[in-house]
Write a protein that holds these residues in place. Structure first.
Motif, PDB file in Angstrom:
ATOM      1  N   LEU A 166      39.562 -32.068 -28.517  1.00  0.00           N
ATOM      2  CA  LEU A 166      40.699 -31.410 -29.171  1.00  0.00           C
ATOM      3  C   LEU A 166      41.257 -30.390 -28.181  1.00  0.00           C
ATOM      4  O   LEU A 166      40.634 -29.346 -27.912  1.00  0.00           O
ATOM      5  N   GLN A 167      42.417 -30.706 -27.599  1.00  0.00           N
ATOM      6  CA  GLN A 167      43.029 -29.829 -26.600  1.00  0.00           C
ATOM      7  C   GLN A 167      43.760 -28.656 -27.294  1.00  0.00           C
ATOM      8  O   GLN A 167      44.218 -28.801 -28.431  1.00  0.00           O
ATOM      9  N   GLY A 168      43.911 -27.570 -26.564  1.00  0.00           N
ATOM     10  CA  GLY A 168      44.739 -26.456 -27.067  1.00  0.00           C
ATOM     11  C   GLY A 168      46.219 -26.791 -26.964  1.00  0.00           C
ATOM     12  O   GLY A 168      46.590 -27.950 -26.771  1.00  0.00           O
ATOM     13  N   THR A 169      47.054 -25.766 -27.068  1.00  0.00           N
ATOM     14  CA  THR A 169      48.506 -25.960 -27.040  1.00  0.00           C
ATOM     15  C   THR A 169      48.944 -26.666 -25.760  1.00  0.00           C
ATOM     16  O   THR A 169      48.544 -26.253 -24.670  1.00  0.00           O
ATOM     17  N   VAL A 170      49.713 -27.732 -25.884  1.00  0.00           N
ATOM     18  CA  VAL A 170      50.154 -28.498 -24.711  1.00  0.00           C
ATOM     19  C   VAL A 170      50.893 -27.577 -23.722  1.00  0.00           C
ATOM     20  O   VAL A 170      51.778 -26.813 -24.126  1.00  0.00           O
ATOM     21  N   GLY A 171      50.476 -27.639 -22.458  1.00  0.00           N
ATOM     22  CA  GLY A 171      51.163 -26.845 -21.423  1.00  0.00           C
ATOM     23  C   GLY A 171      50.627 -25.435 -21.274  1.00  0.00           C
ATOM     24  O   GLY A 171      51.050 -24.698 -20.384  1.00  0.00           O
ATOM     25  N   SER A 172      49.679 -25.048 -22.127  1.00  0.00           N
ATOM     26  CA  SER A 172      49.157 -23.672 -22.024  1.00  0.00           C
ATOM     27  C   SER A 172      48.049 -23.615 -20.970  1.00  0.00           C
ATOM     28  O   SER A 172      47.324 -24.607 -20.749  1.00  0.00           O
ATOM     29  N   ALA A 173      47.893 -22.449 -20.353  1.00  0.00           N
ATOM     30  CA  ALA A 173      46.862 -22.294 -19.315  1.00  0.00           C
ATOM     31  C   ALA A 173      45.463 -22.601 -19.862  1.00  0.00           C
ATOM     32  O   ALA A 173      44.703 -23.339 -19.222  1.00  0.00           O
ATOM     33  N   PRO A 174      45.081 -22.083 -21.042  1.00  0.00           N
ATOM     34  CA  PRO A 174      43.732 -22.395 -21.520  1.00  0.00           C
ATOM     35  C   PRO A 174      43.512 -23.892 -21.752  1.00  0.00           C
ATOM     36  O   PRO A 174      42.440 -24.417 -21.441  1.00  0.00           O
ATOM     37  N   ALA A 175      44.509 -24.593 -22.261  1.00  0.00           N
ATOM     38  CA  ALA A 175      44.335 -26.041 -22.493  1.00  0.00           C
ATOM     39  C   ALA A 175      44.206 -26.765 -21.147  1.00  0.00           C
ATOM     40  O   ALA A 175      43.269 -27.544 -20.932  1.00  0.00           O
ATOM     41  N   ASN A 176      45.114 -26.496 -20.230  1.00  0.00           N
ATOM     42  CA  ASN A 176      45.079 -27.166 -18.915  1.00  0.00           C
ATOM     43  C   ASN A 176      43.767 -26.885 -18.191  1.00  0.00           C
ATOM     44  O   ASN A 176      43.114 -27.791 -17.680  1.00  0.00           O
ATOM     45  N   VAL A 194      34.997 -39.043 -21.906  1.00  0.00           N
ATOM     46  CA  VAL A 194      35.973 -38.621 -22.926  1.00  0.00           C
ATOM     47  C   VAL A 194      36.768 -39.857 -23.334  1.00  0.00           C
ATOM     48  O   VAL A 194      37.472 -40.440 -22.500  1.00  0.00           O
ATOM     49  N   VAL A 195      36.584 -40.291 -24.593  1.00  0.00           N
ATOM     50  CA  VAL A 195      37.242 -41.534 -25.034  1.00  0.00           C
ATOM     51  C   VAL A 195      38.580 -41.274 -25.734  1.00  0.00           C
ATOM     52  O   VAL A 195      39.444 -42.154 -25.781  1.00  0.00           O
ATOM     53  N   ARG A 196      38.761 -40.056 -26.278  1.00  0.00           N
ATOM     54  CA  ARG A 196      40.062 -39.692 -26.887  1.00  0.00           C
ATOM     55  C   ARG A 196      40.295 -38.203 -26.679  1.00  0.00           C
ATOM     56  O   ARG A 196      39.349 -37.417 -26.747  1.00  0.00           O
ATOM     57  N   SER A 197      41.565 -37.850 -26.398  1.00  0.00           N
ATOM     58  CA  SER A 197      41.893 -36.443 -26.162  1.00  0.00           C
ATOM     59  C   SER A 197      43.311 -36.177 -26.665  1.00  0.00           C
ATOM     60  O   SER A 197      44.251 -36.860 -26.267  1.00  0.00           O
ATOM     61  N   GLN A 198      43.446 -35.177 -27.548  1.00  0.00           N
ATOM     62  CA  GLN A 198      44.767 -34.899 -28.137  1.00  0.00           C
ATOM     63  C   GLN A 198      44.829 -33.429 -28.527  1.00  0.00           C
ATOM     64  O   GLN A 198      43.794 -32.824 -28.850  1.00  0.00           O
ATOM     65  N   GLU A 212      40.568 -36.195 -38.039  1.00  0.00           N
ATOM     66  CA  GLU A 212      40.646 -37.287 -39.024  1.00  0.00           C
ATOM     67  C   GLU A 212      41.130 -38.570 -38.336  1.00  0.00           C
ATOM     68  O   GLU A 212      40.572 -39.656 -38.543  1.00  0.00           O
ATOM     69  N   ALA A 213      42.114 -38.436 -37.456  1.00  0.00           N
ATOM     70  CA  ALA A 213      42.641 -39.615 -36.743  1.00  0.00           C
ATOM     71  C   ALA A 213      41.588 -40.171 -35.786  1.00  0.00           C
ATOM     72  O   ALA A 213      41.393 -41.395 -35.686  1.00  0.00           O
ATOM     73  N   PHE A 214      40.869 -39.272 -35.101  1.00  0.00           N
ATOM     74  CA  PHE A 214      39.782 -39.728 -34.196  1.00  0.00           C
ATOM     75  C   PHE A 214      38.736 -40.517 -34.987  1.00  0.00           C
ATOM     76  O   PHE A 214      38.284 -41.588 -34.570  1.00  0.00           O
ATOM     77  N   LEU A 215      38.350 -39.992 -36.149  1.00  0.00           N
ATOM     78  CA  LEU A 215      37.298 -40.634 -36.946  1.00  0.00           C
ATOM     79  C   LEU A 215      37.768 -41.987 -37.454  1.00  0.00           C
ATOM     80  O   LEU A 215      37.014 -42.969 -37.468  1.00  0.00           O
ATOM     81  N   LYS A 216      39.042 -42.062 -37.805  1.00  0.00           N
ATOM     82  CA  LYS A 216      39.616 -43.322 -38.309  1.00  0.00           C
ATOM     83  C   LYS A 216      39.577 -44.380 -37.189  1.00  0.00           C
ATOM     84  O   LYS A 216      39.237 -45.538 -37.395  1.00  0.00           O
ATOM     85  N   ALA A 217      39.847 -43.937 -35.978  1.00  0.00           N
ATOM     86  CA  ALA A 217      39.939 -44.873 -34.842  1.00  0.00           C
ATOM     87  C   ALA A 217      38.565 -45.217 -34.285  1.00  0.00           C
ATOM     88  O   ALA A 217      38.287 -46.360 -33.938  1.00  0.00           O
ATOM     89  N   GLU A 218      37.694 -44.202 -34.235  1.00  0.00           N
ATOM     90  CA  GLU A 218      36.409 -44.393 -33.537  1.00  0.00           C
ATOM     91  C   GLU A 218      35.218 -44.538 -34.478  1.00  0.00           C
ATOM     92  O   GLU A 218      34.128 -44.909 -34.075  1.00  0.00           O
ATOM     93  N   GLY A 219      35.420 -44.124 -35.751  1.00  0.00           N
ATOM     94  CA  GLY A 219      34.324 -44.236 -36.730  1.00  0.00           C
ATOM     95  C   GLY A 219      33.084 -43.494 -36.259  1.00  0.00           C
ATOM     96  O   GLY A 219      33.169 -42.450 -35.626  1.00  0.00           O
TER      97      GLY A 219
END
Ligand code: GZL
Length: 323
Positions: A166-176, A194-198, A212-219
């Protein structure tokens, strides 16, 4: 002629000082600080705001505070307003790294020093700000990965370890930077992937939604959640439980910030480890403001010291926590 200019300059300074605010308790001219805060998106941010407001108030500095609600355009508007008000110092925590060059040049042209707190900016000329007071986010990402590879229940074995991020705010220094540091360390052990990152935008609500989306996709094939902050991890914990899985056991969770909510989750056995990211930057900001006003040099980077807290330590450490 020279005398005339000196008198004119003194009058101008007196006028500027007069319009920048009242006297401070010590009798000198009260410093006026314009501060633009990212928003109120997480426990970390709330603690950061409280630290800055209380330190600035205690120092007798007049604060003009703006909450940008996580929008860069609101921060740029606030900085322009501070310039128009001719504040003595501007400080801000940039919501994202890029897009600041123009407004920082306007502040420089107005001779208003700018101090960065918490997050960095990407500019071509680092004279556009005096200093950055904040954490080393790359090291925080490394610490999270080192715990996973060296201390977690998954450190031994031959099976692949499937990680969702689970990434932080897109483009933010802490996320990058957290992503960069984490990837750099797990590259040492190809079992860890890392199989999924969003992005969950550093909030509980979005963190839950993306998990929830990760769990739906990866179970049930997810072994680890790496969350760039505790608020997203706490949101994800709710999603994991609603999916009938045990957070902290079926899915190992490693997070960053070390806020109160993370200690409560660790004491409940639902979070495995949190890497500290200290939000209590207020006193260091006040010291930097005084140094700037007195013409004392400052390092370009003031890094805060931080620890790592595991589930096993949580109950003992929790009473000592200040945020
Ligand atoms: C980190 C800070 C991040 C925190 C989040 O210094 O910028 O923003 O990790 C916060 O909790 O929202």
């Amino acid at each position: 002629m020279k005398q005339y200019l000196a008198v004119a300059a003194a009058c101008l300074m007196a006028m500027l000082a007069a319009c920048s605010g009242e006297k401070n308790p010590a009798g000198g001219e009260r410093i006026v600080l314009g501060f633009s805060q990212v928003g109120a998106e997480s426990e970390w941010r709330t603690a950061n705001t409280e630290s800055i407001k209380s330190a600035v108030q205690e120092a007798g500095i007049q604060l003009r505070f703006s909450d940008a609600q996580q929008k860069q355009e609101n921060q740029i508007k606030a900085l322009r307003s501070f310039i128009a008000q001719r504040v003595d110092v501007i400080a801000f925590s940039p919501v994202v790294e890029s897009g600041w060059e123009t407004v920082l040049r306007e502040a420089k042209a107005a001779n208003i020093p700018v101090i960065l707190t918490d997050r960095a900016v990407k500019v071509s000329d680092d004279s556009l700000y005096v200093t950055l007071i904040g954490s080393d986010f790359v090291e925080e990402g490394r610490k999270a990965a080192r715990w996973l590879l060296e201390q977690s229940p998954l450190k031994d074995g031959t099976e692949p370890v499937r990680i969702v991020e689970l990434q932080g705010t897109v483009g933010s220094a802490p996320a990058n930077d957290r992503m960069k540091g984490f990837k750099e360390v797990i590259a040492a052990n190809p079992r860890f992937q890392v199989v999924r990152s969003q992005s969950g935008d550093f909030t509980r609500a979005k963190g839950k939604e993306v998990m929830e989306a990760f769990l739906k996709a990866e179970g049930s094939s997810i072994d680890v959640l790496f969350a760039h902050n505790d608020d997203m991890a706490i949101g994800a914990i709710q999603a994991i439980e609603e999916a009938g899985l045990k957070p902290g056991q079926d899915i190992v969770i490693v997070s960053i910030d070390a806020v109160r909510g993370a200690f409560e989750a660790m004491m409940a056995g639902k979070l495995n480890v949190t890497v500290e990211c200290n939000p209590l930057l207020g006193p260091q900001l006040v010291d930097a403001i005084h140094a700037v006003r007195e013409g004392r040099p400052l390092p370009k980077r003031i890094v805060v010291e931080e620890s790592v807290f595991t589930r096993e330590q949580a109950a003992e450490v929790f009473p000592t926590r200040r945020y």
